[in-house]
Write an enzyme that holds these catalytic residues in place. Structure first.
Site, short mmCIF file in Angstrom:
data_model
loop_
_atom_site.label_atom_id
_atom_site.label_comp_id
_atom_site.label_asym_id
_atom_site.label_seq_id
_atom_site.Cartn_x
_atom_site.Cartn_y
_atom_site.Cartn_z
N CYS A 149 25.20 64.91 56.95
CA CYS A 149 25.38 65.75 55.82
C CYS A 149 24.41 65.94 54.88
O CYS A 149 24.24 67.26 54.37
CB CYS A 149 26.99 65.23 54.91
N TYR A 150 23.76 64.83 54.54
CA TYR A 150 22.63 65.20 53.43
C TYR A 150 21.44 65.97 54.27
O TYR A 150 21.06 66.88 53.28
CB TYR A 150 21.87 63.65 53.24
#
Length: 334
Positions: A149-150
């Site tokens: 996600c990051y």
């Protein structure tokens, strides 16, 4: 197409089922969870009463393989390796939401995750799952490694700019903040309400596992990338906001034009160069990534926002399977 979810009762599984129950072409086959075996999915999550009452089964991979055409693996890193190899070997399409196939360099993976990669051949076959960048590879494979996600919030804004040589890729700072669901659905004192509420803090400074993934993928631009990344925990459930700092000798118009051209006609990418500041509230419960660019005296600031469980996980996973199946990549996804 019949699709099954392995590790269905975590937060990513929850969001996957929300998308799959409304998907026009995918039908849920089996939901697998050893913890909740024998329970209806709607017993675990009452939200799904009359939407998904499928009874959860245990780890019967043979049954799943025999009665499915594709699987989503929502398993911890290392645990997904054998599952991916098993289902891929049975001829199913596999979307792995763990970190096990994101880094093609097996030695780098082993250094970062402190575990051996036992399927290097399958590692080579896995496409990295950002369809807006690697769509052709995804369309021509049956194994996709869903991104972190990051990294999604960092790679997507930077990739076109680094690829075209518009920013100095040798030193980029990415400052990211995520909601607590990014840590998964597990009991953890540090994630309890009283510990997180009314607080804000960084974690894993110079040691976050997603940092090597970012640099590894950004180097596919042909440029050496060095992102200094820091993650922070926000006292909210969902969403990531990332602020990126870089240097450039180009104008804002040139930078924005590059990014808009690269992501032309990609529904889930919304780019601003008019002073609009992206907000987590604008993207939560959607598959959008909102990106804004700001420039002053050669100093570039990029702000990007996503829902960590959708564009950062389950929404991207369905988007990837759509592409693998030759469907419109937006099918079933908000």
């Amino acid at each position: 197409m019949i699709v099954s979810v392995i590790g269905a009762t975590g937060y990513t599984g929850y969001e996957l089922i929300k998308i799959l129950v409304r998907h026009p072409r995918f039908r849920i086959g089996h939901l697998v969870s050893e913890t909740y075996e024998g329970k209806a999915f709607s017993e675990v999550y009452p939200y799904f009463k009359n939407l998904c009452d499928t009874v959860i089964i245990g780890r019967d991979y043979e049954k799943v393989a025999a009665e499915s055409e594709a699987v989503f693996l929502c398993l911890p890193h290392a645990a997904a390796q054998q599952a991916a190899d098993f289902f891929h070997g049975k001829g199913l399409k596999v979307v792995d939401l763990s970190a096990d196939f994101r880094i093609k360099d097996a030695q780098l993976y082993e250094t970062v995750y402190k575990t051996k990669h036992i399927f290097p051949d399958l590692l080579e076959k896995a496409a990295y799952g950002i369809p807006e960048i690697f769509g052709e590879e995804i369309a021509n494979t049956d194994m996709v490694a869903n991104p972190g996600c990051y990294p999604t919030t960092v790679i997507m804004p930077l990739f076109p700019l680094i690829k075209d040589g518009l920013i100095d890729a040798s030193y980029v700072i990415a400052d990211s903040k995520s909601g607590t669901t990014g840590a998964g659905r597990k009991a953890d004192l540090t994630l309890s309400f009283s510990e997180v509420n009314e607080d804000f803090r960084p974690y894993n400074i110079f040691g976050h596992r997603h940092n090597p993934e970012m640099n590894h993928i950004l180097e596919r631009t042909g440029q050496k990338a060095d992102v200094t990344f820091t993650a922070h925990l926000l006292p909210v459930n969902k969403g990531i906001e990332t602020t990126i700092y870089a240097k450039t000798d180009k104008s804002l118009a040139e930078l924005a034009s590059c990014m808009k051209a690269f992501y032309k006609d990609r529904r889930f990418v919304r780019i601003y160069d008019n002073g609009h500041v992206p907000s987590i509230k604008d993207v939560v419960d959607t598959n959008f990534i909102d990106i804004s660019l700001f420039l002053k005296d050669g100093k570039l600031i990029i702000v990007s926002c996503i829902d960590n469980l959708i564009k950062g996980s389950s929404g991207a996973a369905v988007q990837n399977l759509n592409v693998m199946c030759g469907l419109d990549e937006t099918a079933g996804i908000l």
